[in-house]
Design an enzyme around this catalytic site. Structure first.
Site, PDB file in Angstrom:
ATOM      1  N   ARG A 123     -10.300 -11.590   2.295  1.00  0.00           N
ATOM      2  CA  ARG A 123     -10.653 -12.863   1.822  1.00  0.00           C
ATOM      3  C   ARG A 123     -10.024 -13.868   2.000  1.00  0.00           C
ATOM      4  NH1 ARG A 123     -11.020  -9.048  -3.836  1.00  0.00           N
ATOM      5  NH2 ARG A 123     -11.413  -7.868  -2.277  1.00  0.00           N
ATOM      6  N   LYS A 130       0.470  -1.217   0.619  1.00  0.00           N
ATOM      7  CA  LYS A 130       0.049   0.009   0.119  1.00  0.00           C
ATOM      8  C   LYS A 130       0.804   1.745   0.016  1.00  0.00           C
ATOM      9  CE  LYS A 130      -4.018  -1.668   2.507  1.00  0.00           C
ATOM     10  NZ  LYS A 130      -4.660  -1.907   1.799  1.00  0.00           N
TER      11      LYS A 130
END
Ligand code: BES
Ligand code: MN
Ligand code: ZN
Length: 503
Positions: A353, A279
């Site tokens: 996920r 990020k």
């Protein structure tokens, strides 16, 4: 802040709060106080052009000369019949903020409830106290240089109501809810050098004191179970991952329809750097709260146990740190999840996920739950869709979805349903494996995330709450000071108590 309940009697010191209905109509307590104060309230109201008694309006009046109280605060209640439990909570919260801002140390609330209101005086008093307590939360343990004027001043709050004993009793379960909310807020607020998989698991283990059965699965156990998707997320970190299983068996219905547990599954990424798909630096510190889903599950399990809920519930949290390193997973890696499905990991920042895939599979496989709800700070895209006002809800079951929407409205933690559909699902078909962990572009990111999660859910009624926009707040709200919100604890507690505790 200490909260107590007493029979109505004008206090000798501190602030006293009384209600005013819309149109500057004094409540009975306000009328009595006005008489004692030789008309000070009537005079202040006549002079106040911006206060008419509408909900959320507050008007402070400096302590009248003939009384020993430090100040009177008039609280707008709106129309006499309109206040409900939520508005009393909000009033309690707003008053705490107001009185702290004013530097008051003690306050007595004398808020009347009109005959036709949907809530009785006893419950209203308890809800006022609950809202006040929720707003009083602070996470300031690392601030070593606070001056007295930077600390909250209000340390005693008294709620005056006839039937104080009953109010105190009504407050007991709410106090437990506040404690659970505070636990979740604490866990979410702690930085990632303090809360990481092992320490978060240790915090969850403390629920054993309340009668929750807690098991901690370590890496070896997880490897034996085949949780390779979850393990892959953690493999770049020096901190080993954990899965925690919490069981609360309060239903007393062995073998009956209610023995099958309700299941709650949480994403617990204790820090999300993005991994090799790293990020940007700006705002990365926010990713300490990427474990909020797991903290909500832990808080919820604590609350169910603390209030001895007559229900069977299981909480499963996947705890892992997503770091880039020489051992981290790479974009393009293919892992075999516990379900047997292979996953092509095209973006290591879509890690939540992967954690949910194995945690959900394990949960449904082992517990055969009645229903399964996961919570996760899964996608930035849900913030684009819903902002910070409501969480995204996805479900394969209309009744379950409706119940979550209703419970959310009742407690002020709203959720908005977004679709699941085969056409979205096709976007995560992989050329190289059974499924890939991202879609083709930026469109419908939250739905794509939910579709991925659904690939690991069988026939069981399931709902996914994407709380990326609601787990943390940068603005104070009536019952939620800025910071960790614990969004989901009260919603799911209400969901359980409303629909699964009676037959
Ligand atoms: N933890 C983030 C999602 C997030 C973003 C939570 C902002 C709270 C605030 C999640 O793991 C993530 O990085 N998601 C990616 C998914 C993408 C790579 C498909 C995202 O939202 O950008
Ligand atoms: Mn991520
Ligand atoms: Zn994440």
């Amino acid at each position: 802040m200490k909260i107590s309940f007493t029979e109505p009697e004008l206090p000798r010191c501190g602030a006293v709060v009384v209600g005013v209905w819309e149109g500057k109509v004094l409540t009975p307590a306000a009328r009595r106080l006005d008489e004692a104060a030789a008309g000070a309230i009537t005079r202040a109201l006549a002079a106040a052009s911006r206060f008419s008694g509408k909900k959320d309006e507050l008007l402070p009046i400096i302590g009248p000369a003939n009384l020993s109280v430090s100040r009177i605060v008039l609280a707008g209640l709106g129309k006499p019949e309109s206040p409900d439990s939520r508005s009393f909570q909000q009033l309690g919260g707003n008053l705490v903020a107001h009185l702290n801002g004013a530097g008051e140390e003690e306050a007595t609330l004398m808020i009347d409830v009109a005959e036709g209101a949907s809530i009785g005086a006893t419950d209203a008093a308890a809800e006022l106290a609950f809202g006040a307590q929720l707003r009083s939360y602070r996470f300031d343990k690392y601030k070593t240089k606070q001056k007295p004027e930077q600390k909250p001043s209000l340390n005693r709050l008294t709620v005056a109501t006839s039937g104080a004993k009953g109010a105190k009793r009504a407050y007991q379960p709410l106090e437990k809810a506040a404690e659970a909310v505070f636990l979740t807020r604490d866990l979410v607020s702690e930085p990632a050098n303090v809360i990481y998989p092992e320490t978060l698991a240790a915090e969850a283990a403390r629920l054993a004191e309340l009668g929750v059965d807690v098991e901690i699965l370590d890496e070896h156990k997880m490897r034996d179970l085949g949780m390779n998707a979850l393990l892959a997320v953690g493999q770049g970190s020096a901190r080993p991952p954990r899965v925690v299983v919490m069981q609360w068996n309060g239903a007393n219905d062995s073998g009956g329809a209610r023995s099958q547990p309700l299941a709650f599954v949480g994403k617990g990424v204790t820090f999300d750097t993005g991994g090799i798909s790293i990020k940007p630096a700006a705002g990365m510190g926010d990713m300490k709260w990427d474990m909020a889903g797991s903290a909500v599950v832990i808080g919820l399990m604590r609350l169910l146990a603390a209030r001895n809920a007559p229900v069977n519930a299981v909480g499963v949290v996947g705890l892992v740190e997503n770091m880039p390193s020489g051992t981290a997973q790479r974009p393009g890696d293919i892992v075999t999840s516990m379900s047997g499905q292979t996953i092509e990991v095209l973006n290591t920042d879509a890690e939540g996920r992967l954690v949910l895939a194995d945690a959900l599979w394990y949960c449904q496989d082992r517990f055969k739950p009645r229903l399964m709800i996961d919570l996760a700070t899964l996608t930035g895209a849900v913030i684009v869709a819903l902002g910070h006002h409501q969480a995204g809800l996805f479900s394969n079951n209309d009744q379950l979805a409706e119940r979550l929407v209703e419970a959310g409205k009742a407690v002020g933690e709203q959720v908005w349903r977004l679709p699941l559909a085969e056409s979205y699902d096709r976007e995560i078909d992989s050329d190289a494996a059974d499924v890939k962990n991202i879609g083709g572009g930026r469109a419908a990111g939250s739905i794509i995330g939910a579709q991925f999660v659904q690939r690991f859910v069988n026939e069981v009624p399931w709902a996914h709450l994407d709380i990326a926009g609601t787990a943390w707040s940068t603005k104070d709200a009536p019952t939620v000071p800025k910071g960790a919100t614990a969004f989901g604890v009260r919603l799911l507690d209400r969901f359980v108590s409303n629909y699964y505790e009676k037959d």
